[in-house]
Each structure stands twice: as C-alpha cells, then as structure tokens.
Design a protein around this motif. Structure first.
Motif, PDB file in Angstrom:
ATOM      1  N   TYR A  93       0.804  -1.215   0.000  1.00  0.00           N
ATOM      2  CA  TYR A  93       0.000   0.000   0.000  1.00  0.00           C
ATOM      3  C   TYR A  93       0.842   1.272   0.000  1.00  0.00           C
ATOM      4  N   ALA A  94       2.042   1.232   0.602  1.00  0.00           N
ATOM      5  CA  ALA A  94       2.873   2.437   0.627  1.00  0.00           C
ATOM      6  C   ALA A  94       3.325   2.827  -0.776  1.00  0.00           C
ATOM      7  N   TRP A  95       3.433   1.835  -1.664  1.00  0.00           N
ATOM      8  CA  TRP A  95       3.725   2.132  -3.061  1.00  0.00           C
ATOM      9  C   TRP A  95       2.447   2.500  -3.814  1.00  0.00           C
ATOM     10  N   CYS A 137      -3.248  11.173  10.051  1.00  0.00           N
ATOM     11  CA  CYS A 137      -3.063  12.385   9.242  1.00  0.00           C
ATOM     12  C   CYS A 137      -2.543  13.536  10.090  1.00  0.00           C
ATOM     13  N   ASP A 138      -3.028  13.667  11.309  1.00  0.00           N
ATOM     14  CA  ASP A 138      -2.513  14.692  12.222  1.00  0.00           C
ATOM     15  C   ASP A 138      -1.037  14.453  12.504  1.00  0.00           C
ATOM     16  N   ALA A 139      -0.682  13.207  12.772  1.00  0.00           N
ATOM     17  CA  ALA A 139       0.717  12.873  13.053  1.00  0.00           C
ATOM     18  C   ALA A 139       1.599  13.113  11.831  1.00  0.00           C
ATOM     19  N   THR A 140       1.090  12.749  10.658  1.00  0.00           N
ATOM     20  CA  THR A 140       1.858  12.933   9.421  1.00  0.00           C
ATOM     21  C   THR A 140       2.130  14.404   9.164  1.00  0.00           C
ATOM     22  N   ARG A 141       1.137  15.245   9.369  1.00  0.00           N
ATOM     23  CA  ARG A 141       1.340  16.684   9.160  1.00  0.00           C
ATOM     24  C   ARG A 141       2.354  17.248  10.152  1.00  0.00           C
ATOM     25  N   LYS A 142       2.325  16.750  11.372  1.00  0.00           N
ATOM     26  CA  LYS A 142       3.299  17.197  12.373  1.00  0.00           C
ATOM     27  C   LYS A 142       4.721  16.815  11.950  1.00  0.00           C
ATOM     28  N   LEU A 143       4.886  15.593  11.479  1.00  0.00           N
ATOM     29  CA  LEU A 143       6.216  15.165  11.044  1.00  0.00           C
ATOM     30  C   LEU A 143       6.670  15.955   9.821  1.00  0.00           C
ATOM     31  N   TRP A 144       5.755  16.182   8.868  1.00  0.00           N
ATOM     32  CA  TRP A 144       6.127  16.919   7.667  1.00  0.00           C
ATOM     33  C   TRP A 144       6.605  18.328   8.002  1.00  0.00           C
ATOM     34  N   LEU A 196       1.938   6.019  10.310  1.00  0.00           N
ATOM     35  CA  LEU A 196       0.823   5.078  10.218  1.00  0.00           C
ATOM     36  C   LEU A 196      -0.078   5.185  11.450  1.00  0.00           C
ATOM     37  N   PRO A 197      -1.296   4.655  11.375  1.00  0.00           N
ATOM     38  CA  PRO A 197      -2.184   4.672  12.551  1.00  0.00           C
ATOM     39  C   PRO A 197      -1.503   4.087  13.781  1.00  0.00           C
ATOM     40  N   GLY A 198      -1.871   4.610  14.932  1.00  0.00           N
ATOM     41  CA  GLY A 198      -1.218   4.236  16.185  1.00  0.00           C
ATOM     42  C   GLY A 198      -1.236   2.743  16.469  1.00  0.00           C
ATOM     43  N   TYR A 199      -0.181   2.296  17.130  1.00  0.00           N
ATOM     44  CA  TYR A 199      -0.028   0.874  17.433  1.00  0.00           C
ATOM     45  C   TYR A 199      -1.072   0.375  18.419  1.00  0.00           C
ATOM     46  N   LYS A 200      -1.401  -0.895  18.241  1.00  0.00           N
ATOM     47  CA  LYS A 200      -2.176  -1.653  19.217  1.00  0.00           C
ATOM     48  C   LYS A 200      -1.283  -2.790  19.706  1.00  0.00           C
ATOM     49  N   VAL A 201      -1.808  -3.632  20.606  1.00  0.00           N
ATOM     50  CA  VAL A 201      -1.040  -4.788  21.076  1.00  0.00           C
ATOM     51  C   VAL A 201      -1.848  -6.056  20.814  1.00  0.00           C
ATOM     52  N   PRO A 202      -1.833  -6.569  19.587  1.00  0.00           N
ATOM     53  CA  PRO A 202      -2.504  -7.837  19.302  1.00  0.00           C
ATOM     54  C   PRO A 202      -1.649  -9.023  19.763  1.00  0.00           C
ATOM     55  N   THR A 203      -2.303 -10.042  20.310  1.00  0.00           N
ATOM     56  CA  THR A 203      -1.604 -11.215  20.822  1.00  0.00           C
ATOM     57  C   THR A 203      -2.235 -12.488  20.279  1.00  0.00           C
ATOM     58  N   THR A 204      -1.580 -13.611  20.547  1.00  0.00           N
ATOM     59  CA  THR A 204      -2.037 -14.887  19.980  1.00  0.00           C
ATOM     60  C   THR A 204      -2.806 -15.748  20.978  1.00  0.00           C
ATOM     61  N   CYS A 219      -2.250   8.861   4.159  1.00  0.00           N
ATOM     62  CA  CYS A 219      -2.681   8.855   5.562  1.00  0.00           C
ATOM     63  C   CYS A 219      -4.185   8.607   5.671  1.00  0.00           C
ATOM     64  N   ARG A 220      -4.965   9.175   4.745  1.00  0.00           N
ATOM     65  CA  ARG A 220      -6.414   8.913   4.763  1.00  0.00           C
ATOM     66  C   ARG A 220      -6.701   7.439   4.485  1.00  0.00           C
ATOM     67  N   TRP A 221      -5.957   6.873   3.543  1.00  0.00           N
ATOM     68  CA  TRP A 221      -6.163   5.468   3.186  1.00  0.00           C
ATOM     69  C   TRP A 221      -5.858   4.550   4.362  1.00  0.00           C
ATOM     70  N   THR A 222      -4.739   4.797   5.041  1.00  0.00           N
ATOM     71  CA  THR A 222      -4.369   3.918   6.159  1.00  0.00           C
ATOM     72  C   THR A 222      -5.365   4.029   7.310  1.00  0.00           C
TER      73      THR A 222
END
Length: 339
Positions: free
Chosen positions: A42-44, A116-123, A150-158, A273-276
């Motif tokens: 998707y990044a491409w 998108c907020d985070a991306t604009r801050k980094l840019w 990218l959207p904020g991390y979660k903690v998925p487990t098995t 950012c909108r897509w993600t």
C-alpha cells in the motif's frame, strides 16, 4: 547566393525559436525508484507509486520512471540514494536508525489525533528547511518529498488476552527499532527485535506472543488469522516512512518538473494517511467478523496507567540523542509543537 542567404536566415530563425522555448518543455527525465516493499504494498500503491503516476501525467509524459522493488538494489537505501543507483527511495527509519536516528522521534508514544494529524506534524519538521531536514537529511544529501506516520499501534496477541497492564507482564512482544523496544520494556513486556517479514513465522512458532502493530498492516503479512486478542487505547507510537530524493538529482531537474513533483507528493501524502486510517477500521472489523478477533478497549484508568509507564520513553530518547551530540530535545519539542 540568395538561396544560401535565405537558408542561413531560416537556420538562424529556427535557433531563435528553439531558444525561445523553455528548456524544461524540451527535456525528458527518467527517474529511478527503489524500495524494500512488494510492488503491491500500500505504501507504493497509495503513496509513492501514486505520486510517480501523477508526475508522468502532469508532465505529459516528459517524465518516466523505473521501479526496483523488494530490495533489488540493496537494503541500505541511504547508500542506494547517495551512490546514485536510484533517485528516489523509501526509507523506514526503524530499519535505518544508524542513519536516521532523529527521525525515529515519530515512533515515540507522543499524543496526536490520528495518522493524518501525526503525518502533518512530522512533515512540518521533515520538509526542506525544517529542523529535522536540516539536522538529518541535508547533511546526507537527501530531500524528503513526503512522509507518513501510520495509525497508532495496538497490542494484538495470539494466546493470552491483554485487558490490563498486568496481563502484559513478561509477554514476548515484537519490536522494531529503539523507540518501540523502549516502549515495550517500559510496559513490562520482553521486546523481541524482528522485521515485519519475520512476524508471521515467529507467531506460528510461538517465538513471540504478540506484537506492537497496527491493524491495516496485518493483510500484507497475512497476520489477520494469527492474532486472537488485542489491547487498544494507550499512546504507543507508530511507524514512519520517509519518501526521499537525492538532493543532487532534485537540483538537476527543471523547475516545472520540481513543481509537478512537489504537488504530486503533497497529494500522495494526504491520500496515504487517509487510506491507512480507513483501512485500519476496515481490517479491524474484518478480523472480528472472519477470524473471531477479540479487541479490548482499555478503560480510561488503565490507559492512564499505560501512558504513565511510557511517559519517560520520549525524554529518554531525547537524552540519548543529546549524549550522541544530536539535537534530540530540540527535535522532540519541535515534533510535539508542530501543527
């Protein structure tokens, strides 16, 4: 004699007309792209490839490009850029923290509204002339074209649900890069450094119990059916991608092509950012509906406890940067204050 004079006049007039045309209107440019991702990532597709196609269209075909995906030109993309093997590359700072340590500021558990907020801050700090660009990209001959967080991390487990900080203690959790490792450690889990492509096999083998991971990035690595539980809510940071061009190549381009790249890059940044963000919600629901995934949205009290544990991670990062004679505190504060 008259014929000769007329011919000379015609040649001279043709030269005047040619000189009267903008140089950029006549020049054709071929750009070489290199990245570590698949051609369908998707990044491409939603990011750099979208930018490339927009530039080709805007230039009426004067710009063309070649793509070298999946590490074909090597894995050190800063070197690939500087050696002129490629003109534009995809940089993942957590995989290149030796060359992009300051950019990992965006991976810290810093509060922001969404991707998108985070991306604009980094840019704001990574764009040409920004404090991050001046400190880290310019000295290495690079120019950021656009970025994404990218959207904020979660903690998925098995195998074990994580509904509280106590549930996380001692679990082996995949990390990538120093910032994520410190976050995992601060929460009482055991960080295991793995690349994205190693997660699937490690989950199947039980080498790790889970990961710091966003939902939208599960399908590219076939992780949707492997994660069974998840914790959501705390600020755990995120992953960053920088799309960069060699400054020398940029300076060699005609001004109108630079403008076309700038416009296409800005649109690609917003689109990605909108897509993600949209994909994050879609994949989460898909995991619930198809694979029985059970996310736990932590209580406000529990979130505050997690955030308290990770509060020292950002300041610790800045201190380590400062100790290495890099402007860690300045970059961290600039990122926090950016709009």
């Amino acid at each position: 004699m008259l014929h000769k004079t007329t011919k000379m006049a015609a040649v001279a007039m043709a030269g005047v007309l040619a000189l009267g045309q903008p140089l950029q209107a006549q020049e054709e440019v071929k750009l070489r792209f290199a990245h570590p991702l698949s051609s369908t990532h998707y990044a491409w597709v939603e990011g750099l490839g979208r930018m490339a196609d927009a530039v080709v269209k805007a230039s009426d075909g004067r710009v063309s490009y070649e793509v070298y995906p999946a590490g074909q030109l090597g894995k050190d993309y800063v070197s690939v850029l500087n050696s002129k093997l490629a003109d534009i590359v995809v940089l993942i700072p957590s995989y290149a923290s030796d060359k992009m340590p300051l950019t990992t500021v965006a991976e810290l558990p810093v509060k922001y509204e969404d991707a998108c907020d985070a991306t604009r801050k980094l840019w704001e700090i990574a764009r040409p002339g920004g404090v991050l660009s001046e400190a880290e990209y310019k000295p290495q001959g690079m120019r950021a074209l656009f970025v994404t967080i990218l959207p904020g991390y979660k903690v998925p487990t098995t195998t074990k649900p994580v509904r509280s900080l106590a549930d996380l203690q001692g679990l082996k959790i995949r990390a990538s890069g120093a910032a994520m490792e410190q976050t995992v450690r601060a929460l009482g889990a055991v960080p295991i450094q793995l690349t994205a492509s190693e997660i699937n096999d490690s989950l199947r083998r039980g080498t790790i119990d889970g990961a710091i991971w966003p939902y939208h990035a599960a399908p590219p690595y076939e992780l949707e059916s492997l994660f069974k539980y998840g914790a959501e809510g705390p600020n755990l940071g995120s992953a960053t991608i920088v799309f960069a061009m060699a400054e020398s190549k940029w300076q060699s381009l005609p001004e109108n092509i630079r403008q076309e790249i700038t416009a296409a890059a800005a649109e690609a940044q917003e689109n990605l950012c909108r897509w993600t963000e949209g994909e994050e919600a879609r994949v989460r629901q898909d995991m619930i509906d198809k694979y029985g995934y059970q996310p736990a949205v932590l209580s406000d009290e529990e979130i505050a406890l997690w955030n308290e544990k990770t509060a020292t991670v950002a300041e610790g990062w800045a201190a380590r940067m400062n100790d290495n004679r890099k402007p860690g505190t300045e970059i961290l504060e600039a990122f926090r204050q950016a709009e």
